[in-house]
Motif scaffolding. Structure first.
Motif, PDB file in Angstrom:
ATOM      1  N   GLN A  80       0.827  -1.199   0.000  1.00  0.00           N
ATOM      2  CA  GLN A  80       0.000   0.000   0.000  1.00  0.00           C
ATOM      3  C   GLN A  80       0.863   1.252   0.000  1.00  0.00           C
ATOM      4  N   ALA A  81       1.931   1.258   0.797  1.00  0.00           N
ATOM      5  CA  ALA A  81       2.819   2.425   0.862  1.00  0.00           C
ATOM      6  C   ALA A  81       3.456   2.700  -0.496  1.00  0.00           C
ATOM      7  N   LEU A  82       3.886   1.654  -1.180  1.00  0.00           N
ATOM      8  CA  LEU A  82       4.483   1.831  -2.505  1.00  0.00           C
ATOM      9  C   LEU A  82       3.473   2.381  -3.499  1.00  0.00           C
ATOM     10  N   ALA A  83       2.236   1.906  -3.420  1.00  0.00           N
ATOM     11  CA  ALA A  83       1.200   2.408  -4.330  1.00  0.00           C
ATOM     12  C   ALA A  83       0.957   3.898  -4.117  1.00  0.00           C
ATOM     13  N   ILE A  84       1.012   4.336  -2.867  1.00  0.00           N
ATOM     14  CA  ILE A  84       0.833   5.761  -2.564  1.00  0.00           C
ATOM     15  C   ILE A  84       1.952   6.583  -3.193  1.00  0.00           C
ATOM     16  N   VAL A  85       3.194   6.141  -3.000  1.00  0.00           N
ATOM     17  CA  VAL A  85       4.340   6.864  -3.559  1.00  0.00           C
ATOM     18  C   VAL A  85       4.277   6.883  -5.081  1.00  0.00           C
ATOM     19  N   MET A  86       3.974   5.725  -5.683  1.00  0.00           N
ATOM     20  CA  MET A  86       3.944   5.643  -7.146  1.00  0.00           C
ATOM     21  C   MET A  86       2.847   6.520  -7.741  1.00  0.00           C
ATOM     22  N   THR A  87       1.750   6.705  -7.018  1.00  0.00           N
ATOM     23  CA  THR A  87       0.703   7.604  -7.509  1.00  0.00           C
ATOM     24  C   THR A  87       1.217   9.029  -7.575  1.00  0.00           C
TER      25      THR A  87
END
Length: 494
Positions: A80-87
């Motif tokens: 989830q944290a990676l998805a936030i950063v990638m967004t």
């Protein structure tokens, strides 16, 4: 400036991760997590309910942390944290500054489905990340016009196929988007076909497993879909796009994102990457959250457009618009976290969450179930204890007995559900069975000499599937049919 922007994105992701790490050990495992834990102990290139990636990650977690709620859920938190950063990085690639990047990341961090993905170990957590990464690399491809990005896209498409089969709808969006935009020129690129080859190589072991097992997952998915439609789980698909898939207050952003993708010749492919899966899920009666992973790319584009819009305003009006928007986004996020995250161990906030969140209710009672089964076994005469088996009706009960049962020296459970059915029953089947997950009528039809032996519930008084649908535990003799016929007759999906 870039470093400061990166720190802002990482800061949002770390704050979300911190909340999950502080709360993920509060209750117990969800029934789905017990299925992953069980399959993690029987690694294969495929499983009835899903591809092999998620059980493999769970096996790594078991080796590192043992049976730990916080440890095993850590991988979902990281995803989830990676998805936030990638967004946020998608917004940057689309031309957005700090405001756009932070807005995009914050709206994902406060959207219902991504918030939920950090609370449990689910295959949808990783599936969400793969969709986001694929969209990011498509943006890089279209922005740079460097066809080598197809190799990166192929890697994450392959990982998606090894995680959750619904990614085929996103693949349909990619292909449809190419055909309906200027990106169709990549069909003649060797790099595109190289990406296809990479995806197929990654997916090949699972495909061969499916061939070997008669495409059993197709039968499973058909059964689950019919059940979901019958039970109304596919109802409210359109409404779910607003209240579950993305922060409701941010709806103008993702709507603007769709419109702007279609208006931009360079990025039109991304608009189709949303609309094609949307149409397929809506027509096929998919569940509302299936499309959630498509919204980060829309929010990223919408945030860029929104940043340009407010930049044209005079300072007082701009501050008022930004203040109102972010207040609403945060307020919706607070509500999402109050419902989806176990913020409180007791009190009104806990009761509020349990009243609304059915998944959270499924985290109660498993330890007590296993303890009750062990008590029934211990109440038997010594000569009968050595020949008793535990037969379960669903994968939650099966996984709970398998994972928590060793502490009580319980035998490996027998189950006809999903991949446990493929593993079969003991070479010398038990003649006495503790039967969990059957109604009285179903138990009497399937087994001989059944009597009520205990009750399945929880001391917290939480009403969930186990306490309401499977409240009784029976002590029975052998199946009425010979074991081979019984096994074939009682195969169960879901």
């Amino acid at each position: 400036m870039t470093r400061a922007n990166n720190l802002a994105l990482v800061g949002i992701a770390l704050a979300v991760a911190f909340v999950h790490l502080m709360t993920n050990g509060r209750y117990g495992f969800h029934r789905d997590e017990f299925q992953f834990l069980s399959d993690a102990r029987h690694l294969d290139w495929g499983f009835v309910a899903y591809p092999p990636f998620t059980p493999f990650v769970e096996r790594v977690g078991l080796q590192l942390f043992g049976v730990s709620l916080i440890g095993l859920r850590l991988f979902s938190v990281i995803a989830q944290a990676l998805a936030i950063v990638m967004t946020g990085l998608m917004a940057r690639e689309l031309g957005g500054g700090r405001l756009a990047q932070v807005t995009a990341a914050l709206t994902v961090a406060t959207s219902g489905l991504p918030v939920f993905e950090g609370t449990e170990f689910q295959y949808s957590s990783f599936d969400y990340l793969w969709w986001v990464l694929i969209a990011y690399f498509v943006i890089r491809l279209l922005k740079t016009e460097n066809p080598r990005w197809w190799l990166a896209i192929g890697v994450f498409v392959g990982l998606g196929l090894m995680t959750k089969y619904t990614i085929v709808f996103f693949i349909a969006g990619i292909v449809g988007g190419m055909m309906l935009s200027s990106a169709r020129r990549y069909f003649v690129s060797g790099w595109f076909w190289g990406g296809v080859a990479v995806a197929l190589v990654i997916f090949a072991p699972n495909f061969l497993w499916q061939v070997k097992h008669g495409f059993i997952s197709v039968h499973f998915l058909q059964h689950i879909h019919v059940r979901d439609v019958r039970q109304g789980r596919a109802n409210g698909f359109v409404l779910d796009q607003f209240k579950i898939c993305a922060n409701l207050v941010a709806a103008p952003l993702w709507i603007a994102g769709v419109i702007c993708f279609f208006r931009d010749r360079r990025y039109r492919m991304l608009g189709w990457m949303y609309v094609v899966p949307l149409a397929l899920f809506a027509f096929g009666k998919g569940r509302g959250y299936y499309l959630a992973a498509a919204y980060p790319m829309l929010l990223a584009m919408g945030a860029v457009v929104g940043e340009r819009w407010v930049a044209s305003m005079k300072r007082p009006r701009r501050l008022a618009v930004e203040g109102l928007f972010f207040t609403g986004v945060v307020a919706w996020g607070v509500l999402a976290y109050a419902i989806l995250v176990p913020l409180a161990s007791d009190g009104p906030l806990r009761q509020f969450a349990l009243k609304i969140n059915g998944d959270m209710r499924e985290e109660f009672g498993w330890d007590e179930l296993v303890r009750t089964v062990a008590g029934i076994r211990d109440s038997l005469p010594a000569e009968q204890r050595s020949i008793v088996g535990v037969l379960t009706g669903n994968y939650g009960e099966q996984g709970a007995v398998e994972i928590l049962g060793p502490a009580y020296h319980l035998p490996m459970p027998i189950s006809m559900t999903n991949s446990a059915w493929l593993r079969g029953y003991p070479p010398v089947p038990p003649s006495t069975l503790i039967v969990v997950g059957f109604s009285r009528d179903a138990a009497d039809r399937a087994f001989t000499s059944c009597r009520l032996a205990g009750h399945n519930g929880n001391s917290e008084g939480v009403k969930n599937e186990e306490s309401q649908s499977h409240p009784d535990i029976f002590l029975c003799g052998s199946p009425r049919l010979p074991w081979p016929e019984f096994w074939k007759e009682y195969q169960n999906y879901g």
